[in-house]
Design a protein around this motif. Structure first.
Motif, PDB file in Angstrom:
ATOM      1  N   ASN A 224      25.339  19.473   7.574  1.00  0.00           N
ATOM      2  CA  ASN A 224      24.638  18.228   7.276  1.00  0.00           C
ATOM      3  C   ASN A 224      23.112  18.363   7.312  1.00  0.00           C
ATOM      4  N   LYS A 225      22.625  19.583   7.453  1.00  0.00           N
ATOM      5  CA  LYS A 225      21.179  19.812   7.538  1.00  0.00           C
ATOM      6  C   LYS A 225      20.641  20.175   6.157  1.00  0.00           C
ATOM      7  N   PRO A 226      19.613  19.457   5.639  1.00  0.00           N
ATOM      8  CA  PRO A 226      19.054  19.822   4.334  1.00  0.00           C
ATOM      9  C   PRO A 226      18.573  21.274   4.317  1.00  0.00           C
ATOM     10  N   ILE A 227      18.776  21.956   3.182  1.00  0.00           N
ATOM     11  CA  ILE A 227      18.446  23.389   3.092  1.00  0.00           C
ATOM     12  C   ILE A 227      16.961  23.642   3.363  1.00  0.00           C
ATOM     13  N   ARG A 228      16.076  22.713   2.977  1.00  0.00           N
ATOM     14  CA  ARG A 228      14.634  22.933   3.155  1.00  0.00           C
ATOM     15  C   ARG A 228      14.240  22.942   4.640  1.00  0.00           C
ATOM     16  N   GLU A 229      15.136  22.430   5.536  1.00  0.00           N
ATOM     17  CA  GLU A 229      14.821  22.393   6.967  1.00  0.00           C
ATOM     18  C   GLU A 229      15.408  23.581   7.729  1.00  0.00           C
ATOM     19  N   TYR A 230      15.989  24.552   6.999  1.00  0.00           N
ATOM     20  CA  TYR A 230      16.561  25.725   7.666  1.00  0.00           C
ATOM     21  C   TYR A 230      15.475  26.514   8.396  1.00  0.00           C
ATOM     22  N   THR A 231      15.860  27.123   9.528  1.00  0.00           N
ATOM     23  CA  THR A 231      14.947  28.038  10.237  1.00  0.00           C
ATOM     24  C   THR A 231      14.807  29.316   9.429  1.00  0.00           C
ATOM     25  N   LYS A 232      13.892  30.172   9.837  1.00  0.00           N
ATOM     26  CA  LYS A 232      13.667  31.434   9.118  1.00  0.00           C
ATOM     27  C   LYS A 232      14.945  32.279   9.093  1.00  0.00           C
ATOM     28  N   LYS A 233      15.666  32.310  10.251  1.00  0.00           N
ATOM     29  CA  LYS A 233      16.897  33.113  10.327  1.00  0.00           C
ATOM     30  C   LYS A 233      17.988  32.504   9.437  1.00  0.00           C
ATOM     31  N   GLU A 234      18.136  31.168   9.490  1.00  0.00           N
ATOM     32  CA  GLU A 234      19.147  30.509   8.668  1.00  0.00           C
ATOM     33  C   GLU A 234      18.862  30.732   7.181  1.00  0.00           C
TER      34      GLU A 234
END
Length: 787
Positions: A224-234
């Motif tokens: 449910n997390k928008p792709i643009r908010e992914y961490t560097k590792k994600e």
């Protein structure tokens, strides 16, 4: 006079009762060690007789000479539908099939020339870098070391250190492709969405598909997390993660980052072999550029640094073959004399066959059908084999009239060595050199399949067959030509061999681009014309299709027909597809049942349950206009045109499609005929019918006369006229003099091929070209129209 030896009496190939495809119990005797040309309108049964009967049976009999073990690795060939085939010799077929479109396949790798060059460089080049594989862009350098445990018996073992290395010539950056790709991430997904919101814009990446489920249920990401908010590792895991085993619903699967997955599934294929929607996605999302590491040579730095007389193997492969042949002739190295002799002969064969303008690093997927066919001929030119049957499929395809004489000489040389040469051909120049002519017809499809004439060329001229009547046809120059409504400007074109070409292509008229093979016609038209919306390009790439594909599925006709059947009967459209829910359960909609007999040929028998109709019995109870779906698919195009025009079965969308098929001269085809049974000319015209529906003001056609009989060319000219009269602009790349004579404007490239071409040598009307005779095309066109 002494009786001839019994061994000398086998001088005929006898065919009795041939019924392959549309052949109607054909019986014929073909003289051996002679040049026999097979003529007839497109779809009359020429290929069915020559390729599918004579050549196919010869290949099958050769395969049967191998052991059962070896036959297990070979394709199982069915015996052709024929009563007797007698007097066959080993058949070598040289067809028009495009060569493999693998990105690493080149003219050099498709022939023996590249292999011989690699051996040459491994022996003579300085500095010495290794064996022939060190100069191959298909071989990567690898090295490994480890321990090998050796059992010495009596519980004694010894561990020995083992190292392994192989020197290859592959550029590691582009992996031997010469080009690298850069992917636009914005075209892959919408980064404002989460995985739960189906963010992907990639074909086949649908929300409920396994490809997407592996990503969403891998456990690496919050759904449910928008792709643009992914961490560097994600983000790294999402795009670049190495293949990792994951378990989803108890099933072991492999998760891999999006970029490597796309590179393996889409970018490892040749663009031309992709399906249209995949190709559109790749064009939108990927930009290809020359590899910066190897500068497009595909080779590693050591392979590029090793040279003979200052020339590296990359330089040698980039030369035009005629220049490379000259360079090889200048080498004096007794230690490799036999190799040099063989390489010279191979390169000279290219020049002899009219392909001296190519280079060995030319990608094989970019060759035209005619060029691919002639490359296959190269290996046969110097062959010591005699009493072989050579089978050619229109060897003059893609040849300028100037080049046809050279091809004729090659065919005669093969015959004079004691071989039987069988040629399927439409060009009068090649029919004229035949010792024996077989004319099939009288019509195409169901109206063909019989032998209308056998004998000499002179007798053919006097016969009343379609070919006999049209053999001396000559198109006349038009009294008046159309006036252009505008121009398409090309400035400073330098693609391939074009030499800074400036030209204005007139619009609103029929414009023919011509010139000898290799003069730069395709580079000018396909590589330099700006591609705004509204340019419809119909190239030579063959249409692909399995036994389940037919004109109805290929043209999109089946879609409106299925919907009309569903609406009329209140059921689902999927029932009216033999590849979906409506398929006969016994044969799965194929119409035939295949029995696999291991090393023996597979046996195909008509399905007993559906009688070859392909549909479940319950589906055939539904009717439209008094016909069931199988009866509609069994209709010829002309009958279907009437059927869909009015009454209960009136379907405007379907009527427009069958009307276009009739316009290109395919009125005799049945809607459900498998694509695999269509001839080359029929496939070309079917593709043209599909493209006629494209919205566009400019049509670009690449040799539309390919596979067309002299009588069919008239119909094509009528179609081109109708397109222009409807306000379209038509640009045709063509060698056929009838099309040139019919043009409003001619652009002639030359004067030669390769670096001797690439310039505009004439622009003007056909009448001006005939009057000036200033080019090779002008001379041949003047001779053709009797000017």
């Amino acid at each position: 006079m002494t009786e001839p030896h019994v061994a000398d009496t086998h001088d005929l190939i006898r065919v009795y009762g041939a019924r392959e495809n549309n052949l109607k119990d054909v019986s014929i005797e073909i003289p051996k060690r002679r040049l026999t040309v097979f003529t007839g309108v497109s779809g009359s049964g020429k290929s069915s007789l020559v390729f599918d009967t004579i050549a196919a049976e010869s290949q099958r009999l050769i395969n049967e000479t191998y052991s059962a073990f070896v036959q297990g690795f070979m394709p199982n060939l069915a015996r052709p539908e024929v009563d007797v085939l007698d007097g066959l010799t080993t058949a070598i077929t040289v067809d028009q099939q495009r060569m493999g479109s693998d990105p690493r396949s080149t003219v050099g790798t498709a022939t023996d020339a590249n292999a011989m060059l690699r051996i040459l460089f491994s022996r003579l080049a300085e500095p010495h870098i290794g064996p022939p594989s060190a100069y191959s862009f298909n071989v990567a350098s690898v090295s490994a070391s480890g321990g090998l445990t050796v059992d010495r018996g009596a519980d004694r073992t010894k561990t020995e250190k083992v190292t392994f290395s192989r020197t290859g010539g592959m550029c590691t950056h582009c992996e031997g492709r010469g080009r690298v790709s850069d992917i636009d991430l914005t075209q892959l997904y919408d980064d404002s969405k989460s995985l739960a919101e189906d963010p992907f814009t990639i074909p086949t990446y649908t929300g409920d598909g396994w490809v997407v489920r592996v990503i969403t249920e891998s456990g690496f990401f919050d759904k449910n997390k928008p792709i643009r908010e992914y961490t560097k590792k994600e983000r790294h895991d999402f795009l670049y993660r190495e293949p990792t085993k994951v378990k989803i619903n108890g099933v072991n699967l492999t998760y891999e980052g999006l970029i490597p997955k796309l590179q393996k599934s889409f970018l490892s294929k040749d663009r031309e072999s992709m399906q249209p929607h995949i190709r559109a996605f790749v064009d939108r999302a990927v930009t290809f550029a020359v590899c910066p590491e190897c500068d497009g040579t595909r080779l590693s730095a050591p392979a590029r640094s090793s040279k003979i007389d200052g020339v590296s193997i990359a330089d040698a492969c980039a030369m035009e073959i005629r220049d490379l042949a000259e360079w090889v002739r200048g080498l004096d190295a007794p230690s490799v004399a036999p190799l040099l002799e063989k390489l010279r002969h191979s390169l000279d064969s290219f020049e002899e066959i009219g392909l001296g303008y190519l280079s060995l690093d030319r990608a094989s997927g970019t060759l035209s059908g005619g060029e691919a066919q002639r490359i296959k001929m190269v290996r046969h030119l110097g062959s010591s084999l005699t009493d072989v049957t050579y089978v050619f499929d229109e060897p003059t395809v893609g040849l300028h009239p100037h080049d046809i004489q050279r091809m004729n000489n090659l065919l005669l040389r093969l015959r004079d060595k004691g071989n039987t040469v069988l040629v399927v051909e439409h060009k009068p120049e090649t029919i004229a050199i035949a010792d024996h002519v077989v004319d099939l017809g009288p019509g195409a499809g169901a109206a063909g399949g019989t032998v209308c004439f056998e004998g000499t060329v002179e007798d053919l001229r006097g016969s009343e067959t379609v070919t006999g009547r049209h053999l001396d046809d000559r198109a006349k120059l038009k009294d008046t030509v159309r006036t252009p409504t505008g121009t398409l400007e090309i400035r400073g074109a330098t693609a391939n061999n074009l030499q800074d070409v400036d030209v204005d292509i007139p619009l609103g008229v029929l414009c023919v681009v011509t010139g000898v093979a290799g003069s730069g016609k395709s580079s000018l038209v396909h590589g330099s014309i700006p591609a705004p919306e509204g340019v419809v390009s119909v190239d030579q790439t063959p249409i692909r299709g399995s036994r389940r594909s037919n004109p109805a599925t290929y043209t999109g006709l089946l879609e409106p027909v299925r919907k009309a059947f569903a609406k009329a009967n209140g059921v689902k459209p999927a029932l009216f597809s033999a590849n979906s829910e409506g398929a006969c359960p016994t044969c799965n909609g194929a119409g035939v049942v295949y029995t696999d007999l291991a090393i023996m040929q597979s046996v195909a028998t008509t399905c007993e349950d559906c009688g070859g109709k392909r549909f479940d019995a319950s589906v055939l109870e539904y009717r439209l206009g008094g016909r069931d779906i199988s009866e509609v698919l069994a209709m010829p195009v002309t009958e279907a045109e009437e059927f869909f025009r009015e009454g209960e079965a009136r379907i405007p969308a379907a009527h427009r499609i069958v009307q276009r098929m009739a316009d290109v001269g395919l009125g005799y085809l049945t809607l459900g005929q498998p694509l695999t049974t269509l001839s080359g000319g029929e496939r070309q015209r079917l593709k043209l019918a599909v493209h006629m529906a494209d919205k566009g003001g400019v049509y670009v056609l690449d040799e539309p006369t390919t596979g067309l009989h002299l009588a069919d060319v008239e119909q094509l000219l009528g179609l081109l006229d109708r397109l222009v009269d409807a306000g379209k602009s038509v640009i045709v790349i063509e060698h056929h003099q009838a099309v040139m004579a019919h043009a409003d404007w001619i652009i002639d490239l030359g004067p030669g091929a390769g670096h001797d071409g690439g310039r505009i040598v004439f622009e003007g009307t056909p009448a001006e070209l005939v009057a000036s005779r200033s080019t090779l095309t002008g001379e041949h066109l003047a001779a053709y129209v009797g000017g």
